[in-house]
Design an enzyme around this catalytic site. Structure first.
Site, mmCIF file in Angstrom:
data_model
loop_
_atom_site.group_PDB
_atom_site.id
_atom_site.type_symbol
_atom_site.label_atom_id
_atom_site.label_comp_id
_atom_site.label_asym_id
_atom_site.label_seq_id
_atom_site.Cartn_x
_atom_site.Cartn_y
_atom_site.Cartn_z
ATOM 1 N N LYS A 58 0.822 -1.317 -0.048
ATOM 2 C CA LYS A 58 -0.100 -0.025 0.019
ATOM 3 C C LYS A 58 0.935 1.172 0.039
ATOM 4 C CE LYS A 58 -2.457 -2.787 -0.464
ATOM 5 N NZ LYS A 58 -2.232 -4.378 -0.389
ATOM 6 N N GLY A 188 -0.176 -13.941 -13.403
ATOM 7 C CA GLY A 188 -1.416 -14.037 -12.256
ATOM 8 C C GLY A 188 -2.343 -12.572 -12.330
ATOM 9 N N ALA A 189 -3.366 -12.589 -12.561
ATOM 10 C CA ALA A 189 -4.223 -11.520 -12.604
ATOM 11 C C ALA A 189 -4.948 -11.551 -11.463
ATOM 12 C CB ALA A 189 -5.196 -11.457 -13.909
ATOM 13 N N ILE A 192 -2.660 -9.574 -5.825
ATOM 14 C CA ILE A 192 -1.207 -9.024 -5.707
ATOM 15 C C ILE A 192 -0.913 -8.725 -6.911
ATOM 16 C CG2 ILE A 192 0.866 -9.937 -5.233
ATOM 17 C CD1 ILE A 192 -0.441 -11.585 -2.778
ATOM 18 N N ALA A 279 3.109 -13.898 -9.613
ATOM 19 C CA ALA A 279 2.099 -13.833 -8.581
ATOM 20 C C ALA A 279 0.988 -14.644 -8.714
ATOM 21 C CB ALA A 279 1.619 -12.294 -8.568
ATOM 22 N N GLY A 281 -0.345 -16.971 -6.366
ATOM 23 C CA GLY A 281 -0.945 -17.330 -5.279
ATOM 24 C C GLY A 281 -0.046 -17.634 -4.175
ATOM 25 N N ARG A 282 -0.456 -18.026 -2.900
ATOM 26 C CA ARG A 282 0.265 -18.287 -1.685
ATOM 27 C C ARG A 282 -0.112 -19.754 -1.112
ATOM 28 N NH1 ARG A 282 3.137 -14.199 0.369
ATOM 29 N NH2 ARG A 282 3.140 -14.868 2.426
ATOM 30 N N ASP A 322 -3.419 -17.480 7.684
ATOM 31 C CA ASP A 322 -3.186 -18.129 6.457
ATOM 32 C C ASP A 322 -2.771 -19.481 6.548
ATOM 33 O OD1 ASP A 322 -3.440 -15.494 5.374
ATOM 34 O OD2 ASP A 322 -1.610 -15.220 4.262
ATOM 35 N N HIS A 454 -23.559 15.017 3.275
ATOM 36 C CA HIS A 454 -23.404 15.624 1.910
ATOM 37 C C HIS A 454 -22.578 16.787 1.764
ATOM 38 C CE1 HIS A 454 -24.599 17.085 -2.254
ATOM 39 N NE2 HIS A 454 -24.645 18.041 -1.724
HETATM 40 P P1 FAD Z 1 1.871 -14.005 8.387
HETATM 41 O O1 FAD Z 1 1.645 -12.697 8.096
HETATM 42 O O2 FAD Z 1 2.343 -14.676 6.942
HETATM 43 O O3 FAD Z 1 2.836 -14.359 9.429
HETATM 44 C C1 FAD Z 1 3.441 -15.557 9.943
HETATM 45 C C2 FAD Z 1 4.465 -15.356 10.646
HETATM 46 O O4 FAD Z 1 5.091 -16.416 11.378
HETATM 47 C C3 FAD Z 1 5.686 -14.921 9.751
HETATM 48 O O5 FAD Z 1 6.128 -13.826 10.572
HETATM 49 C C4 FAD Z 1 6.854 -16.112 9.757
HETATM 50 O O6 FAD Z 1 7.963 -15.578 9.861
HETATM 51 C C5 FAD Z 1 6.374 -16.559 11.186
HETATM 52 N N1 FAD Z 1 6.588 -17.951 11.487
HETATM 53 C C6 FAD Z 1 6.375 -19.221 10.325
HETATM 54 N N2 FAD Z 1 6.728 -20.221 11.031
HETATM 55 C C7 FAD Z 1 7.504 -20.121 12.059
HETATM 56 C C8 FAD Z 1 8.252 -21.001 13.088
HETATM 57 N N3 FAD Z 1 8.090 -22.325 12.880
HETATM 58 N N4 FAD Z 1 8.420 -20.411 14.109
HETATM 59 C C9 FAD Z 1 8.465 -18.769 14.315
HETATM 60 N N5 FAD Z 1 7.819 -18.205 13.394
HETATM 61 C C10 FAD Z 1 7.212 -18.815 12.383
HETATM 62 N N6 FAD Z 1 -4.188 -8.906 3.330
HETATM 63 C C11 FAD Z 1 -5.095 -7.995 3.543
HETATM 64 O O7 FAD Z 1 -5.866 -8.316 4.115
HETATM 65 N N7 FAD Z 1 -4.858 -6.831 2.841
HETATM 66 C C12 FAD Z 1 -3.969 -6.394 1.929
HETATM 67 O O8 FAD Z 1 -3.866 -5.301 1.393
HETATM 68 C C13 FAD Z 1 -3.042 -7.507 1.701
HETATM 69 N N8 FAD Z 1 -1.980 -7.257 0.933
HETATM 70 C C14 FAD Z 1 -1.113 -8.054 0.583
HETATM 71 C C15 FAD Z 1 -0.010 -7.812 -0.335
HETATM 72 C C16 FAD Z 1 0.945 -8.565 -0.475
HETATM 73 C C17 FAD Z 1 2.085 -8.316 -1.445
HETATM 74 C C18 FAD Z 1 1.063 -9.743 0.222
HETATM 75 C C19 FAD Z 1 2.064 -11.023 -0.146
HETATM 76 C C20 FAD Z 1 0.014 -10.211 0.965
HETATM 77 C C21 FAD Z 1 -1.032 -9.255 1.402
HETATM 78 N N9 FAD Z 1 -2.107 -9.678 2.224
HETATM 79 C C22 FAD Z 1 -3.132 -8.794 2.172
HETATM 80 C C23 FAD Z 1 -2.318 -11.065 2.952
HETATM 81 C C24 FAD Z 1 -1.895 -10.964 4.210
HETATM 82 O O9 FAD Z 1 -0.547 -10.259 4.340
HETATM 83 C C25 FAD Z 1 -1.755 -12.024 5.110
HETATM 84 O O10 FAD Z 1 -3.151 -12.532 4.955
HETATM 85 C C26 FAD Z 1 -1.496 -12.153 6.391
HETATM 86 O O11 FAD Z 1 -0.358 -11.529 6.557
HETATM 87 C C27 FAD Z 1 -1.677 -13.448 7.082
HETATM 88 O O12 FAD Z 1 -1.478 -13.251 8.495
HETATM 89 P P2 FAD Z 1 -0.682 -14.376 9.241
HETATM 90 O O13 FAD Z 1 -0.468 -13.915 10.795
HETATM 91 O O14 FAD Z 1 -1.486 -15.532 9.406
HETATM 92 O O15 FAD Z 1 0.621 -14.917 8.414
HETATM 93 P P1 AMP Z 2 -4.290 -15.199 -6.507
HETATM 94 O O1 AMP Z 2 -4.572 -16.532 -6.032
HETATM 95 O O2 AMP Z 2 -5.680 -14.223 -6.474
HETATM 96 O O3 AMP Z 2 -3.250 -14.767 -5.994
HETATM 97 O O4 AMP Z 2 -3.984 -15.421 -8.122
HETATM 98 C C1 AMP Z 2 -3.468 -15.850 -8.722
HETATM 99 C C2 AMP Z 2 -3.531 -16.355 -10.310
HETATM 100 O O5 AMP Z 2 -2.373 -16.657 -11.182
HETATM 101 C C3 AMP Z 2 -4.970 -17.235 -10.430
HETATM 102 O O6 AMP Z 2 -5.846 -16.336 -11.211
HETATM 103 C C4 AMP Z 2 -4.267 -18.077 -11.351
HETATM 104 O O7 AMP Z 2 -5.231 -18.440 -12.431
HETATM 105 C C5 AMP Z 2 -2.908 -17.682 -12.079
HETATM 106 N N1 AMP Z 2 -1.889 -18.499 -12.541
HETATM 107 C C6 AMP Z 2 -1.636 -19.576 -11.808
HETATM 108 N N2 AMP Z 2 -0.705 -20.273 -12.464
HETATM 109 C C7 AMP Z 2 -0.571 -19.571 -13.729
HETATM 110 C C8 AMP Z 2 0.481 -20.018 -14.929
HETATM 111 N N3 AMP Z 2 1.324 -20.800 -15.101
HETATM 112 N N4 AMP Z 2 0.157 -18.700 -15.821
HETATM 113 C C9 AMP Z 2 -0.854 -17.850 -15.886
HETATM 114 N N5 AMP Z 2 -1.609 -17.778 -14.794
HETATM 115 C C10 AMP Z 2 -1.252 -18.469 -13.843
#
Ligand code: FAD
Ligand code: AMP
Length: 482
Positions: A58, A188-189, A192, A279, A281-282, A322, A454
């Site tokens: 952001k 990936g559209a 992210i 990008a 997915g995760r 997550d 307004h």
């Molecule tokens: P994480 O934030 O991934 O935290 C997990 C933590 O656990 C990490 O610090 C890791 O080091 C630690 N850990 C893992 N295993 C161990 C272990 N064995 N011992 C000790 N520590 C450990 N979400 C939104 O809601 N809004 C957004 O705008 C948004 N933008 C995003 C943009 C990007 C580029 C990305 C990559 C993600 C974005 N997200 C957004 C998703 C959001 O970041 C995640 O959903 C969120 O961080 C999940 O939180 P979490 O605590 O489950 O995991």
């Molecule tokens: P998200 O899960 O919202 O982060 O989006 C990831 C996007 O990447 C999804 O819409 C997938 O369809 C797309 N994707 C995954 N693998 C491929 C690939 N090999 N080529 C093009 N797009 C992909």
């Protein structure tokens, strides 16, 4: 010597740090283990969200939006600024400062709430036992009445485009470019890909987004998604749907390039870029986290299996954020953290998984909550639909920011609001009032009878609610039945 705690939280992202703070507030002796090290090898709290996710993305979206405003939109207000230039390292450094401020803030919150922050990688070795290995290899054993796993997620890597964090980067690398790539590929559209693609497109990259699916943003209401692809394409994102990446070749020479191979409906294609963001997915992160002897169950996607209160199959172990089912969103992670803490304190709380808001922070923003028109149609639920365009909103016109619309969907029999879908400036903030309204089971009539300031963008929400019942004031009525 084993240290004893009521609760040990593993991970300090939004799930973990919030769970730890709430547990401590409720009187539990709480520790939070974090393995994340910054560039100076110091432990940092905040996880993906604060370090490489929500916040830094952001920060760059905000910087690049200001750039495009100055470059393209100030003149409409009569402001001339000459040639607008972006100092990319300065932008990245500001982003780093924001991250530092927030991650230090978590450290401060831990101290204030008496959460013990423990540096190292945690492994669950028993129902009530965690071993922490520090970066120097030393080990510490923690005993806990309850363990909350909040280990988060990491980017998915696909074989055709192995990440080198130089030419082929994941979302983390895309937050660190030191110059604007001339030609940028994004695979990936999804959320992210669109956000990071927008940042660099605004700064001058020629951006191509390759997406395997045929439908743009399949989880989004079709009317909103159609508007979104139109607007984003106009901004310069060349979004190629139905394009599946199958391979890539790094170019030779000092300034490396990357040629991406993909297939679309016309066959095999190639395109060369200066940088490529993957990008796609995760995935949940559970590496070296669980000793097999403990028997915590995972599902087929590798997520820790939990019930709707985040309890695993082991009574003393919970998992949140997550690393468990549901949308990978920071606010969902935080609410699960609070829920588990309060459940441990015998309070009766519950996350309402039907009302998790989603936002894509492009400009305009895309935000939605509840069900969309297609979902409701497929269930045979009759609805009234009210749509109000920002073009008819006074404040949007005053701000010269009129793209998009609010779409509100209400049950045709009960008038209860079932979904709200917005594309427009500040859509995330506008949506929140509907999240609250829906949490209180509001009807479209309730919103119609509410007074809105307004001029404000939020009047578009008011009008969409009125439109759902056929009596919007500032637009010809377009009540639609579905
Ligand atoms: P994480 O934030 O991934 O935290 C997990 C933590 O656990 C990490 O610090 C890791 O080091 C630690 N850990 C893992 N295993 C161990 C272990 N064995 N011992 C000790 N520590 C450990 N979400 C939104 O809601 N809004 C957004 O705008 C948004 N933008 C995003 C943009 C990007 C580029 C990305 C990559 C993600 C974005 N997200 C957004 C998703 C959001 O970041 C995640 O959903 C969120 O961080 C999940 O939180 P979490 O605590 O489950 O995991
Ligand atoms: P998200 O899960 O919202 O982060 O989006 C990831 C996007 O990447 C999804 O819409 C997938 O369809 C797309 N994707 C995954 N693998 C491929 C690939 N090999 N080529 C093009 N797009 C992909």
């Amino acid at each position: 010597m084993t240290k004893e705690y009521d609760v040990v939280v593993i991970g300090s992202g939004p799930a973990g740090y919030v769970a730890a703070i709430r547990c401590a507030q409720l009187g539990f002796n709480t520790a939070c283990v974090e393995k994340w090290l910054n560039k100076d090898n110091k432990t940092v709290y905040g996880g993906t969200c604060l370090n490489i996710g929500c916040i830094p993305s952001k920060a760059l979206l905000d910087s690049s939006h200001k750039f495009i405003e100055a470059q393209k939109h100030f003149s409409a207000h009569g402001i001339s600024v000459g040639k607008v230039a972006m100092d990319v390292p300065a932008m990245i450094s500001r982003k780093d400062t924001v991250v530092d401020q927030l991650t230090s803030g978590i450290k401060g919150l831990f101290t204030a709430n008496k959460v013990a922050g423990i540096a190292g990688t945690a492994k669950v070795v028993g129902n009530n036992k965690v071993v922490v290995t520090d970066s120097d290899g030393s080990k510490e054993e923690l005993a806990a009445k309850h363990i909350i796993i909040a280990a988060g997620s990491v980017p998915i890597d696909i074989p055709p485009t192995p990440i080198d964090q130089d030419t082929i980067v994941d979302s983390t690398g895309a937050l660190e470019f030191q110059e604007v790539p001339k030609r940028l590929g994004v695979i990936g559209a999804g959320v992210i890909g669109l956000e990071l693609g927008s940042v660099w497109a605004r700064l001058g990259s020629k951006v191509t987004v390759l997406e395997a699916l045929d439908d743009f943003l399949p989880v989004v209401d079709r009317q909103i998604a159609k508007e979104a692809i139109k607007i984003l394409s106009k901004q310069g994102l060349n979004i190629k749907m139905g394009s599946r990446v199958t391979g890539s070749k790094l170019g030779k020479g000092t300034k490396k390039t990357i040629t991406v191979e993909y297939t679309d409906r016309d066959g095999e294609q190639k395109e060369t870029f200066d940088k490529l963001i993957v990008a796609v997915g995760r995935r949940p992160f559970t590496e070296s986290l669980l000793d097999e002897s403990v028997g915590v169950e995972l599902d087929e996607g590798g997520f820790i299996k939990v019930d709707d209160q985040c309890a695993t199959n082991i009574p003393s172990i919970f998992a949140i954020g997550d690393v468990v089912r549901g949308p990978m969103l920071a606010h969902k992670a935080m609410e699960e953290g609070v829920m588990v803490a309060e459940r441990l304190a015998d309070k009766k709380t519950q996350v309402n998984y039907d009302l998790v808001p989603s936002v894509i922070y492009t400009h305009p923003e895309i935000a939605w909550v509840g069900q969309n028109e297609e979902e409701l149609k497929s269930k045979g639920i009759e609805c009234n639909i009210g749509v109000f365009p920002f073009l008819a909103n006074g404040r949007a016109l005053a701000a010269n920011d009129t793209e998009g619309m609010v779409k509100l969907i209400a049950d045709a029999k009960t008038d209860r609001i079932l979904g709200c879908h917005i594309i427009g400036a500040s859509a995330a903030d506008l949506l929140q009032q509907m999240v609250i309204a829906m949490e209180f089971s509001a009807s479209a009539e309730d919103i119609g009878l509410t007074m809105f300031s307004h001029p404000a963008l939020s009047e578009a929400v008011h009008e969409a609610a009125l439109a759902a019942n056929g009596h919007a004031i500032h637009i010809g009525n377009r009540k639609r039945r579905s």
